[in-house]
Design an enzyme around this catalytic site. Structure first.
Site, PDB file in Angstrom:
ATOM      1  N   CYS A  78       5.718  -0.283   7.090  1.00  0.00           N
ATOM      2  CA  CYS A  78       5.398   0.884   6.272  1.00  0.00           C
ATOM      3  C   CYS A  78       6.619   1.236   5.436  1.00  0.00           C
ATOM      4  O   CYS A  78       7.735   1.230   5.948  1.00  0.00           O
ATOM      5  CB  CYS A  78       5.031   2.051   7.189  1.00  0.00           C
ATOM      6  N   LEU A  79       6.394   1.564   4.169  1.00  0.00           N
ATOM      7  CA  LEU A  79       7.527   1.919   3.303  1.00  0.00           C
ATOM      8  C   LEU A  79       8.215   3.196   3.792  1.00  0.00           C
ATOM      9  O   LEU A  79       9.368   3.431   3.463  1.00  0.00           O
ATOM     10  CB  LEU A  79       7.047   2.107   1.856  1.00  0.00           C
ATOM     11  N   HIS A  81      -4.540   1.870   7.758  1.00  0.00           N
ATOM     12  CA  HIS A  81      -3.139   2.301   7.816  1.00  0.00           C
ATOM     13  C   HIS A  81      -2.890   3.406   6.778  1.00  0.00           C
ATOM     14  O   HIS A  81      -2.317   4.458   7.096  1.00  0.00           O
ATOM     15  CB  HIS A  81      -2.231   1.087   7.559  1.00  0.00           C
ATOM     16  N   GLU A  82      -3.340   3.154   5.544  1.00  0.00           N
ATOM     17  CA  GLU A  82      -3.092   4.136   4.476  1.00  0.00           C
ATOM     18  C   GLU A  82      -3.884   5.416   4.711  1.00  0.00           C
ATOM     19  O   GLU A  82      -3.400   6.510   4.437  1.00  0.00           O
ATOM     20  CB  GLU A  82      -3.435   3.545   3.106  1.00  0.00           C
ATOM     21  N   GLN A  87       3.371   9.862   0.753  1.00  0.00           N
ATOM     22  CA  GLN A  87       4.638   9.141   0.920  1.00  0.00           C
ATOM     23  C   GLN A  87       5.611   9.428  -0.233  1.00  0.00           C
ATOM     24  O   GLN A  87       6.806   9.161  -0.107  1.00  0.00           O
ATOM     25  CB  GLN A  87       4.399   7.632   1.046  1.00  0.00           C
ATOM     26  N   GLY A 132       0.839  -1.195   0.000  1.00  0.00           N
ATOM     27  CA  GLY A 132       0.000   0.000   0.000  1.00  0.00           C
ATOM     28  C   GLY A 132       0.874   1.244   0.000  1.00  0.00           C
ATOM     29  O   GLY A 132       2.007   1.218   0.500  1.00  0.00           O
ATOM     30  N   HIS A 156      -2.198   7.855   6.853  1.00  0.00           N
ATOM     31  CA  HIS A 156      -1.196   8.697   6.168  1.00  0.00           C
ATOM     32  C   HIS A 156      -1.810  10.007   5.690  1.00  0.00           C
ATOM     33  O   HIS A 156      -1.151  11.046   5.680  1.00  0.00           O
ATOM     34  CB  HIS A 156      -0.612   7.965   4.955  1.00  0.00           C
TER      35      HIS A 156
END
Ligand code: NI
Length: 172
Positions: A94-95, A136-137, A51, A46, A140
């Site tokens: 997470c990236l 989660h996304e 990001q 995701g 962000h």
């Protein structure tokens, strides 16, 4: 289509509150294509636009297994309409917080609404990985990282590790 650099914590831009998208047009689809390329390249499941430094309410996701056919999903201006009272734990990563994984507790099921790649409204109930990943996304988009759900102690340890890793990378 292009792979864009991913911001990592504690980059202050990750705390930005993203703005609603006004129109799902070719420019937005080009952004979503870049996001998908960037996510697959990382690799991750995701990615939110912030990001890659774009403060718009856009998310891409693909929860297909390694050997399965790709199943890209696009979420524009997502909203959570309902959250279950029952919670579930998932080990999240997470990236933007590379190589760090911790259990996070969130509502197990949600009902959400968003616009898809073509600007069509979609509404559905989600559970399991999809529910967790979408929450989660969507965090962000509010400038929240999964580590913000942890104790201050755990979060500080992770952020210290991240800062050290960045310094090492800068030195070479
Ligand atoms: Ni993330």
């Amino acid at each position: 289509m292009a792979i864009r650099p991913i911001l990592t914590a504690p980059d202050p831009r990750l705390k930005t509150i993203s703005k609603p998208v006004e129109r799902v047009d070719d420019a937005l689809r080009a952004l979503m294509d870049d996001m998908l390329d960037t996510m697959y390249d990382a690799p991750g499941i995701g990615l939110a636009a912030i990001q890659i430094g774009v403060p718009q309410r856009v998310i891409v996701m693909d929860l297909a297994g390694k050997d399965e056919e790709k199943q890209p999903r696009f979420f524009v201006n997502p909203e959570i309409l309902w959250r279950s009272e029952d919670l579930s734990f998932y080990e999240e990563g997470c990236l933007s917080v590379p190589e760090m994984y911790e259990d996070v507790q969130r509502p197990a099921r949600i009902r959400a609404r968003w616009l898809d790649y073509h600007g069509q409204e979609v509404e559905m109930e989600a559970d399991g990985m999809l529910a967790t990943c979408l929450q989660h996304e969507m965090d962000h988009l509010e400038g929240v990282l999964f580590i913000d759900h942890l104790s201050k102690l755990k979060r500080d340890i992770i952020l210290r590790k991240m800062t050290k890793a960045k310094k090492r990378a800068a030195v070479g």
